[in-house]
Write a protein that holds these residues in place. Structure first.
Motif, mmCIF file in Angstrom:
data_model
loop_
_atom_site.group_PDB
_atom_site.id
_atom_site.type_symbol
_atom_site.label_atom_id
_atom_site.label_comp_id
_atom_site.label_asym_id
_atom_site.label_seq_id
_atom_site.Cartn_x
_atom_site.Cartn_y
_atom_site.Cartn_z
ATOM 1 N N ASN A 209 0.718 -1.203 0.070
ATOM 2 C CA ASN A 209 -0.029 -0.023 0.082
ATOM 3 C C ASN A 209 0.696 1.213 0.012
ATOM 4 O O ASN A 209 0.180 2.421 -0.248
ATOM 5 N N PHE A 210 2.090 1.207 0.322
ATOM 6 C CA PHE A 210 2.799 2.520 0.448
ATOM 7 C C PHE A 210 3.043 3.050 -0.930
ATOM 8 O O PHE A 210 4.359 2.962 -1.387
ATOM 9 N N SER A 211 2.209 3.608 -1.569
ATOM 10 C CA SER A 211 2.415 4.075 -2.944
ATOM 11 C C SER A 211 1.330 5.162 -3.207
ATOM 12 O O SER A 211 0.400 5.479 -2.321
ATOM 13 N N ASP A 212 1.759 6.212 -3.794
ATOM 14 C CA ASP A 212 1.021 7.206 -4.296
ATOM 15 C C ASP A 212 0.442 6.983 -5.712
ATOM 16 O O ASP A 212 1.331 7.070 -6.748
ATOM 17 N N LYS B 222 8.317 13.729 -17.199
ATOM 18 C CA LYS B 222 8.555 14.148 -15.704
ATOM 19 C C LYS B 222 7.412 13.574 -15.003
ATOM 20 O O LYS B 222 6.165 13.616 -15.512
ATOM 21 N N ARG B 223 7.795 12.865 -13.676
ATOM 22 C CA ARG B 223 6.506 12.204 -13.123
ATOM 23 C C ARG B 223 6.049 13.196 -11.818
ATOM 24 O O ARG B 223 6.789 13.775 -11.310
ATOM 25 N N TYR B 224 4.739 13.221 -11.733
ATOM 26 C CA TYR B 224 4.376 13.898 -10.587
ATOM 27 C C TYR B 224 3.493 13.049 -9.934
ATOM 28 O O TYR B 224 2.643 12.463 -10.441
ATOM 29 N N ARG B 225 3.348 13.527 -8.551
ATOM 30 C CA ARG B 225 2.295 12.974 -7.546
ATOM 31 C C ARG B 225 1.166 13.780 -7.938
ATOM 32 O O ARG B 225 1.073 15.267 -7.865
ATOM 33 N N PHE C 265 13.406 6.800 4.731
ATOM 34 C CA PHE C 265 13.861 7.095 3.285
ATOM 35 C C PHE C 265 12.461 6.779 2.477
ATOM 36 O O PHE C 265 11.854 5.692 2.838
ATOM 37 N N ARG C 266 12.328 7.781 1.526
ATOM 38 C CA ARG C 266 11.070 7.572 0.603
ATOM 39 C C ARG C 266 11.723 8.121 -0.785
ATOM 40 O O ARG C 266 12.086 9.060 -0.795
ATOM 41 N N ASN C 267 11.111 7.215 -1.878
ATOM 42 C CA ASN C 267 11.674 7.657 -3.254
ATOM 43 C C ASN C 267 10.446 8.492 -3.568
ATOM 44 O O ASN C 267 9.569 8.298 -4.532
ATOM 45 N N GLU C 268 10.752 9.910 -2.942
ATOM 46 C CA GLU C 268 9.733 10.784 -3.087
ATOM 47 C C GLU C 268 9.762 11.284 -4.849
ATOM 48 O O GLU C 268 10.993 11.225 -5.254
ATOM 49 N N ILE C 269 8.734 11.467 -5.576
ATOM 50 C CA ILE C 269 8.767 11.768 -6.934
ATOM 51 C C ILE C 269 8.798 13.133 -7.099
ATOM 52 O O ILE C 269 9.866 13.817 -7.699
ATOM 53 N N VAL C 270 8.028 14.031 -6.431
ATOM 54 C CA VAL C 270 8.148 15.478 -6.413
ATOM 55 C C VAL C 270 9.130 16.124 -5.233
ATOM 56 O O VAL C 270 8.545 15.810 -4.188
ATOM 57 N N ALA C 271 10.327 16.584 -5.350
ATOM 58 C CA ALA C 271 11.023 16.707 -4.411
ATOM 59 C C ALA C 271 11.995 18.043 -4.740
ATOM 60 O O ALA C 271 13.040 17.938 -5.022
ATOM 61 N N ARG C 272 11.112 19.101 -4.891
ATOM 62 C CA ARG C 272 12.047 20.043 -5.102
ATOM 63 C C ARG C 272 11.608 21.366 -4.202
ATOM 64 O O ARG C 272 11.816 22.413 -4.367
ATOM 65 N N GLN C 273 11.386 21.050 -2.979
ATOM 66 C CA GLN C 273 10.959 22.105 -1.865
ATOM 67 C C GLN C 273 12.035 22.088 -0.684
ATOM 68 O O GLN C 273 11.695 22.286 0.431
ATOM 69 N N PHE C 274 13.238 22.088 -1.079
ATOM 70 C CA PHE C 274 14.500 22.141 -0.081
ATOM 71 C C PHE C 274 14.339 21.013 0.996
ATOM 72 O O PHE C 274 13.851 19.898 0.485
ATOM 73 N N ILE C 275 14.288 21.287 2.173
ATOM 74 C CA ILE C 275 14.253 20.228 3.073
ATOM 75 C C ILE C 275 12.946 19.824 3.263
ATOM 76 O O ILE C 275 12.721 19.084 4.255
ATOM 77 N N PHE C 276 12.034 20.515 2.829
ATOM 78 C CA PHE C 276 10.581 20.062 3.303
ATOM 79 C C PHE C 276 10.217 18.634 2.464
ATOM 80 O O PHE C 276 9.523 17.831 3.456
ATOM 81 N N ARG C 277 10.713 18.210 1.576
ATOM 82 C CA ARG C 277 10.525 17.021 1.016
ATOM 83 C C ARG C 277 11.644 16.498 0.469
ATOM 84 O O ARG C 277 12.549 16.887 -0.564
ATOM 85 N N MET C 278 12.224 15.566 1.226
ATOM 86 C CA MET C 278 13.576 14.810 0.887
ATOM 87 C C MET C 278 13.617 13.528 0.701
ATOM 88 O O MET C 278 12.395 12.775 1.089
#
Ligand code: ATP
Length: 479
Positions: free
Chosen positions: A85-88, A98-101, A220-233
């Motif tokens: 279930n850990f999917s978005d 480019k992939r987006y959540r 650790f998470r393979n975040e797809i959208v990760a462009r907000q500095f340390i907000f989403r790493m």
């Protein structure tokens, strides 16, 4: 003065320039959504972690802490539901690849609408999104993206794929020979280390329900959208606490922890209006109630902490998968049961981003005679990387020796910084920029009457106090 987006960029630059946060592997052009904490960032991080740890464990007599490993038996993640279930829901732009959540695309659109003064439209968009997410209606979500006229930020087109689910866990191989190797995961949350140790801690600590287990550590998470500095790493740190309770009492404890955690955030001196609760409409696979505490970052109101009523989902599943009985005997009611859990889960990096966003201040100090300004980090003293700067006015006349004596008297009590280079004004500004709440200057008068000048960071007020009182005065601000 900076606007919000400029302000956000200014904070990022400041963090780099003053040794708080660097892009990981910068000399190789960086690694996306991975960051390193520098000399002052790591002190700030440690102080926030310690403050959380103390308020959770030392200040709650029925909560203890543990430090579980990042690697866990792979079945853990089957039992927790993360493998399945850990999917978005994600969507790709066919032109830019480019992939987006999906929820991030729609939230960004809603922010845009709100900025244009179309608040009702923004709220309607988010409400529809919540409904579609709750129903796992992927076709509906794609149509919503198309109808909202959302374009890819890179290609500028609306050429979208279908919406699909992607798992966010990183995996690696345990063992050196490939036939013997087995696939394991880097933990996507710290909570499971607590659940699998529930009986160990309960029995060895003779813990009685209700009680909690706290933990801080990397996730650790393979975040797809990760462009907000340390907000989403992709590699970040969580501070989590699982509170084990009698089944049926979850509503009461959920409300208790919502309030308790909000009090903690307010204890950092941040105004109430900067926080709000956001109740989840689509509940995670494990929850019977959940909300976020959101903070108004320079990029808008966003999740800082999650509070989840997790039922007995995790312990029950670990019992089933491990085939080991995970139960608690409640002597008060003479019953065996699997405890229910209320969890508080806050991101350490997001807390750092909140503290820095709140602290970062550009001040215009111009007078009719002279243009002047300063950047000051108004970090609460208890969290500041350095508490006291010890500054001899000149490098001679025995002043450095007196300054060294004060350093030696203070440095085992709190973090001090000694500096004798440059004019005193420049040294003050450097200390302002890294958030040092107190500077003391040792000058000629110190030799005569044993007093020093103490300068307060926020007001810039300077007072003369006996050198012998410095340690006590600074310590008063650190509790
Ligand atoms: P989001 O919706 O923003 O992805 P989430 O609901 O998946 O967050 P949780 O699983 O509830 O987050 O994790 C608890 C906390 O961990 C979050 O409130 C956040 O502070 C932090 N966190 C989660 N993902 C990240 C990340 N990629 N980078 C930094 N912190 C994170």
């Amino acid at each position: 003065m900076a606007t919000d987006n400029n302000r956000f960029q200014a904070i990022i630059s400041h963090c780099k320039e003053y040794g708080f946060i660097f892009q990981s592997s910068e000399i190789y052009d960086g690694l996306s959504a991975v960051y390193d904490y520098g000399q002052w960032g790591s002190e700030l991080k440690k102080n926030i972690r310690d403050y959380w740890w103390k308020s959770m464990t030392q200040m709650h007599e029925n909560i203890v802490g543990i430090d579980a490993a990042i690697f866990m038996h792979p079945t853990t993640w089957k039992a927790s539901g993360h493998v399945d279930n850990f999917s978005d829901p994600m969507i790709d732009n066919k032109d830019s690849k480019k992939r987006y959540r999906v929820d991030h695309l729609l939230e960004a659109k809603a922010d845009e609408l709100e900025k244009e003064g179309k608040k009702a439209e923004a709220d309607a968009l988010l409400a529809t999104m919540d409904k579609l997410l709750a129903a796992n209606d992927y076709e509906g979500l794609k149509k919503l993206i198309e109808d909202a006229n959302i374009k890819c930020a890179i290609s500028g087109t609306k050429n979208w794929t279908e919406v699909r689910q992607f798992n966010l866990m990183f995996s690696t191989q345990l063992g050196s020979v490939s036939e013997e190797a087995s696939e394991i995961y880097l933990r996507p949350e710290t909570a499971q280390g607590i659940f699998v140790n529930f009986l160990n801690v309960q029995k060895t600590g003779r813990m009685k329900i209700p009680f909690g287990i706290a933990q801080t550590g990397k996730a650790f998470r393979n975040e797809i959208v990760a462009r907000q500095f340390i907000f989403r790493m992709r590699e970040f740190e969580q501070m989590e606490m699982q509170f084990f309770i009698r089944p049926g009492s979850q509503k009461e404890w959920y409300d208790y922890w919502k309030e308790e955690r909000m009090k903690w955030h307010l204890s950092l001196g941040i105004p109430k209006e900067k926080f709000r609760f956001h109740d989840h409409v689509k509940l995670a696979h494990y929850a019977d109630a959940a909300c976020d505490i959101e903070y108004e970052f320079p990029i808008g109101f966003k999740e800082l902490e999650g509070i989840h009523s997790r039922t007995d989902f995790d312990l029950r599943n670990h019992q089933e998968y491990s085939k080991k009985k995970i139960q608690y005997f409640d002597a008060e009611i003479n019953q065996n049961y699997i405890p229910y859990v209320v969890e508080t889960s806050v991101g350490l990096d997001r807390t750092i981003m909140m503290v820095l966003s709140e602290a970062y201040t550009e001040e215009d100090l111009s007078t009719p005679e002279k243009q002047d300004s300063r950047v000051v980090l108004k970090i609460p003293p208890k969290l500041a990387p350095i508490k006291l700067a010890v500054l001899p006015l000149v490098k001679k006349d025995g002043l450095p020796e007196i300054a060294r004596e004060i350093m030696d008297n203070c440095k085992s009590h709190f973090r001090c910084f000694y500096e004798e280079k440059d004019t005193i004004g420049k040294r003050y500004r450097r200390m302002d920029a890294i958030g040092t709440p107190f500077c003391i200057t040792i000058d000629k008068q110190t030799k005569e009457d044993g007093t020093v000048t103490i300068r307060h960071r926020d007001s810039m007020q300077q007072d003369r106090i006996p050198a012998s009182q410095v340690r006590e005065l600074v310590s008063k601000y650190l509790v």
